[in-house]
Design a protein around this motif. Structure first.
Motif, PDB file in Angstrom:
ATOM      1  N   GLY A 140      28.126  11.234 -36.299  1.00 22.51           N
ATOM      2  CA  GLY A 140      28.575  11.594 -34.974  1.00 22.51           C
ATOM      3  C   GLY A 140      27.615  12.893 -34.268  1.00 22.51           C
ATOM      4  O   GLY A 140      28.286  13.579 -33.590  1.00 22.51           O
TER       5      GLY A 140
ATOM      6  N   GLY B 234      24.386   5.144 -32.275  1.00 22.68           N
ATOM      7  CA  GLY B 234      24.059   6.110 -31.538  1.00 22.68           C
ATOM      8  C   GLY B 234      22.721   5.805 -30.880  1.00 22.68           C
ATOM      9  O   GLY B 234      22.116   4.664 -31.348  1.00 22.68           O
TER      10      GLY B 234
ATOM     11  N   SER C  24      25.496  10.810 -30.316  1.00 20.55           N
ATOM     12  CA  SER C  24      26.571  10.186 -31.062  1.00 20.55           C
ATOM     13  C   SER C  24      25.787   9.473 -32.445  1.00 20.55           C
ATOM     14  O   SER C  24      26.381   8.332 -32.742  1.00 20.55           O
ATOM     15  CB  SER C  24      27.340   9.090 -30.294  1.00 20.55           C
ATOM     16  OG  SER C  24      27.813   9.811 -29.388  1.00 20.55           O
TER      17      SER C  24
END
Ligand SMILES: Nc1ncnc2c1ncn2[C@@H]1O[C@H](COP(=O)(O)OP(=O)(O)OP(=O)(O)O)[C@@H](O)[C@H]1O
Length: 235
Positions: free
Chosen positions: A25, A62, A12
């Motif tokens: 993402g 992320g 992510s």
């Protein structure tokens, strides 16, 4: 390749520059022993994604996990901007690369490695006077000096003449046969088809498609990767 252990797992990932989200993402794994091509249009976010995976830039969101804590030391990197040391010969550049990794390699060994990258005759030439293709091959030879387990190559064949391109492709093929994992970017779809075990298509900071070349062509009923590329990136 699917059953090979994961070396790097990125989940992510988001990277923004100002208000612009250039990586939006992306989740991506790099497996041991595979040749992974990361492809997509100019500005799609490929280099930024590689930088995040290499931990050269910090994601806004992320995570990037390495399977082994020492993996970073076992990665070789040739980025588009990889600098050589002008004023120093190809051999001296190899000595500097070895010293950077605290390796004591004899000149005979460094010359063998230069020869393996097609630079046998260029060892005594100033790096600044090498042709573009020779400079790229020297950058790759330097990235390989510590026998990395995983090699990142950002457009390794861009701007090379057909012979130099073929030599770099053969080099990537022989590294892969020897068990080195390779992650590379390219805008040459035929090259990607020939070299890659797996492909990740990136567009506008997102993964558009992912799979082996054959599985992608099957899934999208595309005759070749160029057609698939045009279809995935249309509009
Ligand atoms: N340090 C930075 N600051 C601001 N914008 C940046 C920075 N680095 C990259 N960008 C922008 O992020 C976007 C993605 O760039 P990136 O280099 O990751 O694309 P790419 O897919 O590798 O492109 P190419 O195929 O042209 O190499 C581009 O629009 C670029 O201008």
């Amino acid at each position: 390749m699917a059953n090979q252990p994961v070396l790097i797992r990125a989940a992510s990932l988001v990277k923004r520059y100002g208000r612009r989200t250039v990586v939006d993402g992306i989740s991506l794994s790099v497996n041991a022993g595979e040749v992974l091509a990361v492809i997509g249009p100019n500005g799609a976010g490929k280099s930024t994604t590689l930088d995040l995976i290499l931990r050269l830039r910090t994601p806004d969101e992320g995570t990037v996990e390495y399977a082994e804590s020492h993996l970073r030391r076992r990665i070789g990197v040739q980025l588009q901007s990889t600098p050589l040391f002008p004023g120093f010969t190809a051999l001296e550049n190899m000595r500097l690369a070895a010293a950077f990794h605290r390796l004591r390699l004899r000149d005979a060994e460094l010359l063998r490695r230069l020869a393996a990258c097609g630079l046998a005759d260029a060892a005594k030439t100033d790096a600044a006077r090498l042709s573009g293709g020779q400079q790229k091959r020297l950058a790759i030879a330097m990235a390989l000096v510590h026998d990395p387990k995983l090699l990142f190559l950002d457009e390794p064949t861009a701007a090379l003449d057909p012979r130099a391109r073929r030599e770099v492709r053969e080099l990537i093929g022989s590294l892969a046969e020897g068990g080195t994992s390779v992650v590379f970017t390219s805008h040459e779809m035929e090259e990607v088809h020939r070299l890659a075990d797996r492909i990740v298509f990136i567009g506008a900071g997102r993964i558009l498609a992912e799979g082996t070349p054959e599985s992608l062509l099957d899934a999208y009923h595309a005759p070749d990767l160029e057609q698939l590329y045009l279809r995935l990136t249309a509009g």
